[in-house]
Design a protein around this motif. Sequence first.
Motif, PDB file in Angstrom:
ATOM      1  N   TYR A   7      36.619  48.876  44.529  1.00  0.00           N
ATOM      2  CA  TYR A   7      37.544  49.448  43.590  1.00  0.00           C
ATOM      3  C   TYR A   7      38.947  48.607  43.319  1.00  0.00           C
ATOM      4  O   TYR A   7      39.714  48.981  42.222  1.00  0.00           O
ATOM      5  CB  TYR A   7      38.036  50.646  44.001  1.00  0.00           C
ATOM      6  CG  TYR A   7      36.942  51.692  44.027  1.00  0.00           C
ATOM      7  CD1 TYR A   7      36.611  52.569  42.937  1.00  0.00           C
ATOM      8  CD2 TYR A   7      36.064  51.818  45.405  1.00  0.00           C
ATOM      9  CE1 TYR A   7      35.475  53.410  43.145  1.00  0.00           C
ATOM     10  CE2 TYR A   7      35.122  52.938  45.316  1.00  0.00           C
ATOM     11  CZ  TYR A   7      34.831  53.686  44.393  1.00  0.00           C
ATOM     12  OH  TYR A   7      33.876  54.459  44.203  1.00  0.00           O
ATOM     13  N   ASP A   8      39.284  47.463  44.053  1.00  0.00           N
ATOM     14  CA  ASP A   8      40.238  46.708  43.786  1.00  0.00           C
ATOM     15  C   ASP A   8      41.506  47.416  43.688  1.00  0.00           C
ATOM     16  O   ASP A   8      42.371  47.364  42.827  1.00  0.00           O
ATOM     17  CB  ASP A   8      39.951  45.858  42.443  1.00  0.00           C
ATOM     18  CG  ASP A   8      38.949  44.604  42.590  1.00  0.00           C
ATOM     19  OD1 ASP A   8      38.806  44.210  43.701  1.00  0.00           O
ATOM     20  OD2 ASP A   8      38.324  44.398  41.664  1.00  0.00           O
ATOM     21  N   GLN A   9      41.531  48.289  44.696  1.00  0.00           N
ATOM     22  CA  GLN A   9      42.914  49.271  44.653  1.00  0.00           C
ATOM     23  C   GLN A   9      43.379  49.088  46.289  1.00  0.00           C
ATOM     24  O   GLN A   9      42.709  49.000  47.174  1.00  0.00           O
ATOM     25  CB  GLN A   9      42.561  50.863  44.507  1.00  0.00           C
ATOM     26  CG  GLN A   9      42.003  50.937  43.180  1.00  0.00           C
ATOM     27  CD  GLN A   9      41.660  52.427  42.747  1.00  0.00           C
ATOM     28  OE1 GLN A   9      42.104  53.256  43.733  1.00  0.00           O
ATOM     29  NE2 GLN A   9      41.029  52.625  41.773  1.00  0.00           N
ATOM     30  N   ARG A  15      39.649  51.323  49.985  1.00  0.00           N
ATOM     31  CA  ARG A  15      39.076  50.246  50.780  1.00  0.00           C
ATOM     32  C   ARG A  15      37.840  50.840  51.783  1.00  0.00           C
ATOM     33  O   ARG A  15      36.560  50.103  51.912  1.00  0.00           O
ATOM     34  CB  ARG A  15      40.041  49.566  51.754  1.00  0.00           C
ATOM     35  CG  ARG A  15      41.075  48.927  50.971  1.00  0.00           C
ATOM     36  CD  ARG A  15      40.351  47.631  50.723  1.00  0.00           C
ATOM     37  NE  ARG A  15      41.525  46.509  50.452  1.00  0.00           N
ATOM     38  CZ  ARG A  15      42.007  46.310  49.248  1.00  0.00           C
ATOM     39  NH1 ARG A  15      41.575  47.036  48.179  1.00  0.00           N
ATOM     40  NH2 ARG A  15      43.063  45.335  49.249  1.00  0.00           N
ATOM     41  N   ALA A  16      37.844  52.008  52.344  1.00  0.00           N
ATOM     42  CA  ALA A  16      37.025  52.750  52.856  1.00  0.00           C
ATOM     43  C   ALA A  16      35.702  52.969  52.030  1.00  0.00           C
ATOM     44  O   ALA A  16      34.720  52.874  52.360  1.00  0.00           O
ATOM     45  CB  ALA A  16      37.276  53.945  53.646  1.00  0.00           C
ATOM     46  N   GLY A  21      30.883  54.043  50.404  1.00  0.00           N
ATOM     47  CA  GLY A  21      30.784  54.938  49.155  1.00  0.00           C
ATOM     48  C   GLY A  21      29.446  54.785  48.438  1.00  0.00           C
ATOM     49  O   GLY A  21      29.238  55.672  47.429  1.00  0.00           O
ATOM     50  N   ASP A  22      28.793  53.673  48.710  1.00  0.00           N
ATOM     51  CA  ASP A  22      27.159  53.524  47.986  1.00  0.00           C
ATOM     52  C   ASP A  22      26.459  54.627  48.467  1.00  0.00           C
ATOM     53  O   ASP A  22      26.482  55.084  49.620  1.00  0.00           O
ATOM     54  CB  ASP A  22      26.703  52.215  48.328  1.00  0.00           C
ATOM     55  CG  ASP A  22      27.437  51.120  47.384  1.00  0.00           C
ATOM     56  OD1 ASP A  22      27.983  51.292  46.394  1.00  0.00           O
ATOM     57  OD2 ASP A  22      27.581  50.101  47.877  1.00  0.00           O
TER      58      ASP A  22
END
Length: 208
Positions: A7-9, A15-16, A21-22
Amino acid sequence: MSPRRSYDQYCSAARALDLVGDRWTLLIVRELLAGPRRYTDLHADLPGVSTDVLASRLKDMERDGLTTRRRMPPPGAAYVYELTGRGRELLPVLQALGAWGQPELGERRPTDAVRAHWFALPLLRALAGEGLVEVHLEEGDFHVYAGGAAGPVYGDGRAPEEPDARLAMDTETCTDIARGALTLPDAVRAGRVAVTGDGILAKALRAA
């Protein structure tokens, strides 16, 4: 191995989700909380996942330090996947997610697959105390390690040793407990759960 998407955040939740998250990743964790599993066993207990997606997820999880792969000693000599310490830390995440999702269970749909051991994590939330508990359902048997065991959280089939308690119930009762519509002590008092055994857990449930 595909590059990890991000997510590049700069946020710990983001990050988790970069790691878990997939689709299918957390359900693979659910299966591996039972201990080392062969690829064929994982595929059998994750109905709906394609072989390509399962292989890809397992590679990603190994790369990200959530799982390891090793060869079992003879006579089995098969490769198995297992969670690392980092992967096992996802247990409370799955517990919280399951508790949040309880209201979404509703009635079982005709297309819904079910495995007896999928009730292990919600039942684990319902158990107070520590010990080994064997559970008998119409779909099959499983056992859970209550109280934060360092190794496997649950397993298929009968308990590997004399359990602290044996619980026998129908699937409807176990579903009601998983949904939060019924507590385990209330189910015992109503005669919907039969408790046997001489361990502290069995005595506590019968006395509740």
